[in-house]
Design a protein around this motif. Sequence first.
Motif, PDB file in Angstrom:
ATOM      1  N   VAL A 190      -1.020  -1.749  -6.069  1.00  0.00           N
ATOM      2  CA  VAL A 190      -0.262  -0.783  -5.767  1.00  0.00           C
ATOM      3  C   VAL A 190      -0.693   0.179  -4.771  1.00  0.00           C
ATOM      4  CG1 VAL A 190       0.910   1.287  -6.890  1.00  0.00           C
ATOM      5  CG2 VAL A 190       0.729  -0.881  -8.199  1.00  0.00           C
ATOM      6  N   LEU A 191      -2.101   0.478  -4.956  1.00  0.00           N
ATOM      7  CA  LEU A 191      -2.557   1.640  -3.880  1.00  0.00           C
ATOM      8  C   LEU A 191      -3.013   1.004  -2.480  1.00  0.00           C
ATOM      9  CD1 LEU A 191      -4.223   4.114  -6.120  1.00  0.00           C
ATOM     10  CD2 LEU A 191      -1.876   4.397  -5.563  1.00  0.00           C
ATOM     11  N   LYS A 192      -3.383  -0.008  -2.593  1.00  0.00           N
ATOM     12  CA  LYS A 192      -4.212  -0.856  -1.509  1.00  0.00           C
ATOM     13  C   LYS A 192      -3.610  -2.081  -1.079  1.00  0.00           C
ATOM     14  CE  LYS A 192      -7.970   2.197  -1.862  1.00  0.00           C
ATOM     15  NZ  LYS A 192      -8.463   2.744  -0.783  1.00  0.00           N
ATOM     16  N   GLY A 193      -2.793  -2.776  -1.665  1.00  0.00           N
ATOM     17  CA  GLY A 193      -2.105  -4.016  -1.437  1.00  0.00           C
ATOM     18  C   GLY A 193      -0.805  -3.750  -0.605  1.00  0.00           C
ATOM     19  N   PRO A 194      -0.346  -4.919   0.072  1.00  0.00           N
ATOM     20  CA  PRO A 194       0.729  -4.924   0.598  1.00  0.00           C
ATOM     21  C   PRO A 194       2.102  -4.440  -0.063  1.00  0.00           C
ATOM     22  CG  PRO A 194       0.244  -6.999   0.234  1.00  0.00           C
ATOM     23  CD  PRO A 194      -0.885  -6.416  -0.305  1.00  0.00           C
ATOM     24  N   GLN A 195       3.025  -3.831   0.759  1.00  0.00           N
ATOM     25  CA  GLN A 195       4.011  -3.225   0.116  1.00  0.00           C
ATOM     26  C   GLN A 195       4.868  -4.254  -0.497  1.00  0.00           C
ATOM     27  OE1 GLN A 195       4.364  -0.251  -0.313  1.00  0.00           O
ATOM     28  NE2 GLN A 195       6.233   0.325  -1.123  1.00  0.00           N
ATOM     29  N   ASP A 196       4.953  -4.270  -1.855  1.00  0.00           N
ATOM     30  CA  ASP A 196       5.755  -5.595  -2.459  1.00  0.00           C
ATOM     31  C   ASP A 196       6.357  -4.831  -3.709  1.00  0.00           C
ATOM     32  OD1 ASP A 196       4.867  -8.850  -3.667  1.00  0.00           O
ATOM     33  OD2 ASP A 196       6.726  -7.558  -3.618  1.00  0.00           O
ATOM     34  N   MET A 236       0.819  -1.137  -0.098  1.00  0.00           N
ATOM     35  CA  MET A 236      -0.073  -0.044   0.199  1.00  0.00           C
ATOM     36  C   MET A 236       0.805   1.328   0.038  1.00  0.00           C
ATOM     37  SD  MET A 236      -2.614   1.249   2.932  1.00  0.00           S
ATOM     38  CE  MET A 236      -3.896  -0.239   2.568  1.00  0.00           C
ATOM     39  N   LEU A 237       0.673   2.358  -0.898  1.00  0.00           N
ATOM     40  CA  LEU A 237       1.241   3.518  -0.597  1.00  0.00           C
ATOM     41  C   LEU A 237       0.741   4.321   0.427  1.00  0.00           C
ATOM     42  CD1 LEU A 237       1.389   5.099  -4.396  1.00  0.00           C
ATOM     43  CD2 LEU A 237       3.077   4.031  -3.037  1.00  0.00           C
ATOM     44  N   THR A 238       1.778   4.756   1.239  1.00  0.00           N
ATOM     45  CA  THR A 238       1.459   5.554   2.262  1.00  0.00           C
ATOM     46  C   THR A 238       1.470   6.884   1.868  1.00  0.00           C
ATOM     47  OG1 THR A 238       3.889   5.840   2.468  1.00  0.00           O
ATOM     48  CG2 THR A 238       2.880   4.314   3.965  1.00  0.00           C
ATOM     49  N   PRO A 239       0.343   7.695   2.433  1.00  0.00           N
ATOM     50  CA  PRO A 239       0.262   9.018   1.978  1.00  0.00           C
ATOM     51  C   PRO A 239       1.667   9.793   2.362  1.00  0.00           C
ATOM     52  CG  PRO A 239      -1.379   8.491   3.363  1.00  0.00           C
ATOM     53  CD  PRO A 239      -0.589   7.313   3.301  1.00  0.00           C
ATOM     54  N   PRO A 240       2.046  11.054   1.995  1.00  0.00           N
ATOM     55  CA  PRO A 240       0.944  11.778   1.315  1.00  0.00           C
ATOM     56  C   PRO A 240       0.783  11.443  -0.183  1.00  0.00           C
ATOM     57  CG  PRO A 240       2.742  13.200   1.762  1.00  0.00           C
ATOM     58  CD  PRO A 240       3.107  11.815   2.208  1.00  0.00           C
ATOM     59  N   PHE A 241      -0.343  11.114  -0.578  1.00  0.00           N
ATOM     60  CA  PHE A 241      -0.497  11.191  -2.203  1.00  0.00           C
ATOM     61  C   PHE A 241      -1.875  11.718  -2.528  1.00  0.00           C
ATOM     62  CE2 PHE A 241      -2.686   7.776  -3.481  1.00  0.00           C
ATOM     63  CZ  PHE A 241      -2.331   6.746  -2.215  1.00  0.00           C
ATOM     64  N   HIS A 242      -2.092  12.324  -3.538  1.00  0.00           N
ATOM     65  CA  HIS A 242      -3.360  12.619  -3.972  1.00  0.00           C
ATOM     66  C   HIS A 242      -3.874  11.720  -5.048  1.00  0.00           C
ATOM     67  CE1 HIS A 242      -2.228  16.360  -1.955  1.00  0.00           C
ATOM     68  NE2 HIS A 242      -1.213  16.427  -2.411  1.00  0.00           N
ATOM     69  N   LEU A 243      -5.111  11.467  -4.941  1.00  0.00           N
ATOM     70  CA  LEU A 243      -5.676  10.275  -5.975  1.00  0.00           C
ATOM     71  C   LEU A 243      -6.819  11.031  -6.555  1.00  0.00           C
ATOM     72  CD1 LEU A 243      -6.276   7.580  -7.465  1.00  0.00           C
ATOM     73  CD2 LEU A 243      -7.521   7.022  -5.506  1.00  0.00           C
ATOM     74  N   GLN A 244      -7.069  11.242  -7.800  1.00  0.00           N
ATOM     75  CA  GLN A 244      -8.138  11.893  -8.438  1.00  0.00           C
ATOM     76  C   GLN A 244      -8.647  10.974  -9.421  1.00  0.00           C
ATOM     77  OE1 GLN A 244      -6.578  16.103  -9.588  1.00  0.00           O
ATOM     78  NE2 GLN A 244      -9.072  16.072  -9.733  1.00  0.00           N
ATOM     79  N   VAL A 245     -10.014  10.660  -9.240  1.00  0.00           N
ATOM     80  CA  VAL A 245     -10.520   9.608  -9.962  1.00  0.00           C
ATOM     81  C   VAL A 245     -11.609  10.395 -11.141  1.00  0.00           C
ATOM     82  CG1 VAL A 245     -12.238   7.689 -10.253  1.00  0.00           C
ATOM     83  CG2 VAL A 245     -10.557   7.833  -8.244  1.00  0.00           C
ATOM     84  N   LEU A 246     -11.281  10.021 -12.328  1.00  0.00           N
ATOM     85  CA  LEU A 246     -11.956  11.133 -13.224  1.00  0.00           C
ATOM     86  C   LEU A 246     -12.897  10.432 -14.393  1.00  0.00           C
ATOM     87  CD1 LEU A 246      -8.620  13.306 -13.866  1.00  0.00           C
ATOM     88  CD2 LEU A 246     -10.722  14.135 -12.578  1.00  0.00           C
ATOM     89  N   ARG A 303       7.649  -6.630  -6.794  1.00  0.00           N
ATOM     90  CA  ARG A 303       6.332  -7.120  -7.976  1.00  0.00           C
ATOM     91  C   ARG A 303       5.732  -5.941  -8.571  1.00  0.00           C
ATOM     92  NH1 ARG A 303       1.537 -10.466  -5.650  1.00  0.00           N
ATOM     93  NH2 ARG A 303       0.486 -10.813  -7.810  1.00  0.00           N
ATOM     94  N   PHE A 304       5.726  -4.919  -7.757  1.00  0.00           N
ATOM     95  CA  PHE A 304       4.862  -3.745  -8.054  1.00  0.00           C
ATOM     96  C   PHE A 304       5.705  -2.404  -8.085  1.00  0.00           C
ATOM     97  CE2 PHE A 304       1.026  -5.956  -8.738  1.00  0.00           C
ATOM     98  CZ  PHE A 304       0.778  -6.898  -7.685  1.00  0.00           C
ATOM     99  N   PRO A 305       6.726  -2.140  -9.031  1.00  0.00           N
ATOM    100  CA  PRO A 305       7.754  -1.185  -8.748  1.00  0.00           C
ATOM    101  C   PRO A 305       7.004   0.130  -8.522  1.00  0.00           C
ATOM    102  CG  PRO A 305       8.261  -2.781 -10.505  1.00  0.00           C
ATOM    103  CD  PRO A 305       6.998  -3.057 -10.301  1.00  0.00           C
ATOM    104  N   CYS A 306       5.749   0.352  -8.933  1.00  0.00           N
ATOM    105  CA  CYS A 306       5.343   1.626  -8.833  1.00  0.00           C
ATOM    106  C   CYS A 306       5.232   2.161  -7.403  1.00  0.00           C
ATOM    107  CB  CYS A 306       3.943   1.713  -9.453  1.00  0.00           C
ATOM    108  SG  CYS A 306       3.621   2.086 -11.051  1.00  0.00           S
ATOM    109  N   GLN A 307       5.362   0.968  -6.347  1.00  0.00           N
ATOM    110  CA  GLN A 307       5.366   1.335  -5.025  1.00  0.00           C
ATOM    111  C   GLN A 307       6.715   1.988  -4.622  1.00  0.00           C
ATOM    112  OE1 GLN A 307       4.305  -2.676  -3.223  1.00  0.00           O
ATOM    113  NE2 GLN A 307       1.936  -1.972  -3.288  1.00  0.00           N
ATOM    114  N   LEU A 308       7.562   1.981  -5.410  1.00  0.00           N
ATOM    115  CA  LEU A 308       8.816   2.512  -5.164  1.00  0.00           C
ATOM    116  C   LEU A 308       9.022   3.986  -5.214  1.00  0.00           C
ATOM    117  CD1 LEU A 308      11.454   0.292  -7.039  1.00  0.00           C
ATOM    118  CD2 LEU A 308      11.142   0.300  -4.521  1.00  0.00           C
TER     119      LEU A 308
END
Length: 250
Positions: free
Chosen positions: A214-220, A1-11, A223-228
């Motif tokens: 990436v956004l909600k799952g465990p930090q991995d 899971m990505l720790t805040p702070p980040f902003h998510l805008q669903v469009l 497997r999910f480089p976006c989490q870096l």
Amino acid sequence: MLTPPFHLQVLTDLDEVTKVAAESIIQLAQTSISDHGHFTIALAGGSTPKRLYAYLARSDISTQLPWDHLHVFWGDERHVPPAHPDSNFRMAHESLLQHVPIPPDHIHRIRGECPDAAEAAQDYEDTVLAHFQLQPPNIPRFDLILLGMGADGHTASLFPGTEALHETVRLVTSLWVEQLHTHRVTMTPPLLNNAAHILFLVTGEEKAQTLRAVLKGPQDPDRFPCQLIRPSNGEMTWLVDRAAASRLNP
Ligand code: 6PG
């Protein structure tokens, strides 16, 4: 899971993601220039940002950007010449850069044509450091870095299971991507995460499961480089459409 702070805008869709991204870029450019006199942006490759680049090329939009004070870099590049159909430089040049009055020496492409991808990576690291007038171990700070997300969770050319994910010193590196059977050149997490702003653009149902991971799952991150990707001293915004967000809990 990505720790805040980040902003998510669903469009709503890619069109709205494009428009909001363009507004953000124009706003950040104006802020950057009044703050330090220039705006340095790293572009993403792939297909999602192509619509954005074409939108920024529209005469009613492009005139809102300070091209004389704007420098363009790339977050990654394929190991191909600039005229190759797969080139991220070619995509941005055809959709945006050839249509706007950006001085040619403000365009800083990765030399994908270089036979040795490692040499292209070193050359680009030198180019970035020279632009910011810095020496290692100082890390340049881009005003904005645009990123996409592959359905496999990669971003830039940081692909799952590759050594590039663990780079802590180099600012730009090359890697062999077995999944694609090709070399790539990419900015590394230390450089990406020193940006003042990171803007992810993610659309499409095919990204939904991965976006949730990436956004909600465990930090991995292997497997999910976006989490870096998490700016150490900056802001990160995810602009996603409803289809890509369809697996995120309300
Ligand atoms: C590249 C990009 C890459 C891209 C993702 C998403 O060189 O391909 O830098 O990281 O952003 O693969 O691509 P799409 O936008 O085409 O889904």
